[in-house]
Design an enzyme around this catalytic site. Structure first.
Site, short mmCIF file in Angstrom:
data_model
loop_
_atom_site.label_atom_id
_atom_site.label_comp_id
_atom_site.label_asym_id
_atom_site.label_seq_id
_atom_site.Cartn_x
_atom_site.Cartn_y
_atom_site.Cartn_z
N SER A 132 0.82 -1.20 0.00
CA SER A 132 0.00 0.00 0.00
C SER A 132 0.86 1.27 0.00
O SER A 132 0.43 2.31 -0.52
CB SER A 132 -1.03 -0.15 1.08
OG SER A 132 -1.15 0.57 2.04
N ARG B 274 -5.33 5.31 15.25
CA ARG B 274 -6.75 5.69 15.18
C ARG B 274 -7.31 5.74 16.59
O ARG B 274 -7.19 4.76 17.34
CB ARG B 274 -7.48 4.65 14.34
CG ARG B 274 -8.80 5.11 13.85
CD ARG B 274 -9.30 4.18 12.76
NE ARG B 274 -8.69 4.43 11.46
CZ ARG B 274 -8.63 3.54 10.48
NH1 ARG B 274 -9.13 2.33 10.66
NH2 ARG B 274 -8.06 3.85 9.33
N HIS C 4 -7.95 14.67 11.44
CA HIS C 4 -6.61 14.13 11.22
C HIS C 4 -5.53 15.07 11.79
O HIS C 4 -5.59 16.27 11.56
CB HIS C 4 -6.31 13.99 9.72
CG HIS C 4 -7.05 12.87 9.07
ND1 HIS C 4 -6.68 12.36 7.86
CD2 HIS C 4 -8.12 12.14 9.46
CE1 HIS C 4 -7.51 11.37 7.52
NE2 HIS C 4 -8.40 11.23 8.48
N GLU D 235 0.39 9.71 11.49
CA GLU D 235 -0.95 10.27 11.29
C GLU D 235 -1.89 9.74 12.36
O GLU D 235 -1.98 8.53 12.57
CB GLU D 235 -1.49 9.90 9.90
CG GLU D 235 -2.83 10.60 9.63
CD GLU D 235 -3.48 10.14 8.34
OE1 GLU D 235 -3.47 10.93 7.39
OE2 GLU D 235 -3.98 9.00 8.30
N ASN E 99 -16.29 5.74 12.36
CA ASN E 99 -15.37 4.62 12.11
C ASN E 99 -16.09 3.50 11.37
O ASN E 99 -15.56 2.92 10.42
CB ASN E 99 -14.81 4.11 13.44
CG ASN E 99 -13.67 3.15 13.22
OD1 ASN E 99 -12.75 3.44 12.47
ND2 ASN E 99 -13.74 1.99 13.84
P1 0O2 Z 1 -5.26 3.48 4.52
O1 0O2 Z 1 -5.32 2.11 3.95
O2 0O2 Z 1 -6.25 3.72 5.61
O3 0O2 Z 1 -3.88 3.86 4.94
P2 0O2 Z 1 -5.32 10.76 -0.19
O4 0O2 Z 1 -4.58 11.65 -1.15
O5 0O2 Z 1 -6.73 11.24 0.12
O6 0O2 Z 1 -5.28 9.31 -0.56
P3 0O2 Z 1 -3.64 11.82 1.93
O7 0O2 Z 1 -3.22 12.94 1.06
O8 0O2 Z 1 -2.57 11.04 2.61
O9 0O2 Z 1 -4.57 10.77 1.17
O10 0O2 Z 1 -4.49 12.43 3.06
P4 0O2 Z 1 -5.94 12.16 3.59
O11 0O2 Z 1 -6.95 12.56 2.60
O12 0O2 Z 1 -5.91 12.88 4.87
O13 0O2 Z 1 -6.07 10.57 3.79
C1 0O2 Z 1 -5.29 9.85 4.66
C2 0O2 Z 1 -6.07 8.68 5.19
O14 0O2 Z 1 -7.37 9.10 5.65
C3 0O2 Z 1 -6.39 7.60 4.19
O15 0O2 Z 1 -5.30 6.75 4.02
C4 0O2 Z 1 -7.57 6.90 4.84
O16 0O2 Z 1 -7.17 6.11 5.94
C5 0O2 Z 1 -8.33 8.09 5.39
N1 0O2 Z 1 -9.28 8.59 4.36
C6 0O2 Z 1 -9.19 9.73 3.67
N2 0O2 Z 1 -10.24 9.87 2.84
C7 0O2 Z 1 -11.02 8.77 3.01
C8 0O2 Z 1 -12.26 8.33 2.45
O17 0O2 Z 1 -12.88 8.98 1.60
N3 0O2 Z 1 -12.75 7.13 2.88
C9 0O2 Z 1 -12.12 6.39 3.84
N4 0O2 Z 1 -12.68 5.24 4.21
N5 0O2 Z 1 -10.93 6.77 4.38
C10 0O2 Z 1 -10.40 7.95 3.98
P5 0O2 Z 1 -5.22 5.76 2.78
O18 0O2 Z 1 -3.80 5.66 2.39
O19 0O2 Z 1 -6.16 6.17 1.71
O20 0O2 Z 1 -5.73 4.40 3.33
#
Ligand code: 0O2
Length: 269
Positions: free
Chosen positions: A54, A80, A123, A142, A151
């Site tokens: 990932s 979390r 966040h 994070e 959740n």
């Molecule tokens: P995982 O598997 O949980 O680690 P992005 O560009 O949106 O992909 P960025 O820029 O790192 O991500 O920042 P953001 O938007 O703050 O998202 C970070 C994490 O927040 C995500 O990690 C998810 O865990 C959660 N998240 C953000 N947007 C969504 C959403 O629309 N739905 C859900 N279910 N979770 C969300 P990852 O890497 O996507 O996933």
């Protein structure tokens, strides 16, 4: 390839350690609140380190060269914190900002600014220092803070995102947006009865502590006293437990403390 993977494993060591340490710290925070007889704004703690696949996927999506991934991805280490009520979230944010073992680097409020998907959470990215056999390293972690309802939605939606890989069918998207609104309503409704829920939880805890105290004394007396006399006290306790008020149970507990002290028996903890 094997060597690279080996290096990656090494690079992830500080992230694994940070997650382990922070899970312990936040879980201990819950215990400390409980021991002090106080309401804990954190209900559950979860932690994970992003899997290698990932990390590769996210780096590819964001156009980040893989050798820069650990510097530029801020959620390789993730914590979390799950709360019962929306009102607990700012409280948790305040607690984190007041700590000296981590420094808040950035924050995003996806609760006031819900994502188009319907995602809600608060966040924080904190900088946290760990010491490993490779040296001292400060890394980003994070921290996602959300209610139980938020959740529930996010976990389900995340699985569907994974299944459809960016091609979520329209009818499912619509359902998810509708269910996101349902979690907003649920959080709102729960907030309205928050004081009642908290009072009920407090009362449950107080009753459990009182019962443990009474049973500790009863057990100690049973070992050293006339069994018939103890059977009578026990029946009185059962009656109060079923039908009595908290005040009556408290008075009974105090009386039993006096009896135990007079007989010089040590309460069994
Ligand atoms: P995982 O598997 O949980 O680690 P992005 O560009 O949106 O992909 P960025 O820029 O790192 O991500 O920042 P953001 O938007 O703050 O998202 C970070 C994490 O927040 C995500 O990690 C998810 O865990 C959660 N998240 C953000 N947007 C969504 C959403 O629309 N739905 C859900 N279910 N979770 C969300 P990852 O890497 O996507 O996933």
């Amino acid at each position: 390839m094997q060597l690279e993977i080996q290096l990656w494993k090494e690079q992830l060591v500080p992230y694994q350690l940070a997650v382990k340490e922070l899970v312990v710290k936040f879980e201990d925070m819950i215990s400390q609140y409980k021991q002090a007889g106080l309401y804990s704004p954190i209900e559950q703690v979860e932690g994970r380190v992003k899997t290698l696949s990932s990390i590769l996927e996210k780096a590819r999506k964001k156009g980040i060269p893989i050798e820069e991934a650990t510097e530029r991805l801020e959620d390789i280490a993730g914590i979390r914190l799950i709360c019962q009520f929306v009102e607990d979230i700012p409280e948790v944010v305040r607690e984190i900002k007041g700590r000296t073992d981590m420094e808040v680097d950035s924050e995003i409020d996806y609760i006031s600014h819900t994502k188009p998907s319907g995602y809600r959470s608060y966040h924080l990215v904190v900088r946290y220092t760990v010491q490993t056999i490779y040296g001292v390293q400060t890394i980003p972690v994070e921290i996602q803070i959300r209610t139980l309802a938020m959740n529930f939605w996010a976990v389900i939606e995340h699985s569907l995102q994974y299944k459809y890989k960016g091609n979520m069918p329209e009818h499912i998207k619509k359902r998810l947006i509708a269910s996101a609104q349902a979690t907003v309503d649920l959080d709102y409704e729960m907030s309205q009865i928050r004081e009642e829920v908290r009072a009920a939880q407090q009362m449950f805890k107080e009753k459990a502590n009182l019962v443990a105290d009474i049973l500790g004394n009863l057990q100690a007396l049973y070992r050293s006293e006339n069994k018939d006399a103890i059977a009578n006290i026990q029946s009185e306790f059962y009656y109060l437990y079923e039908h009595g008020t908290m005040d009556e149970l408290e008075a009974f507990c105090r009386q039993l403390d006096v009896v135990a002290a007079r007989r010089n028996v040590q309460k069994i903890q």
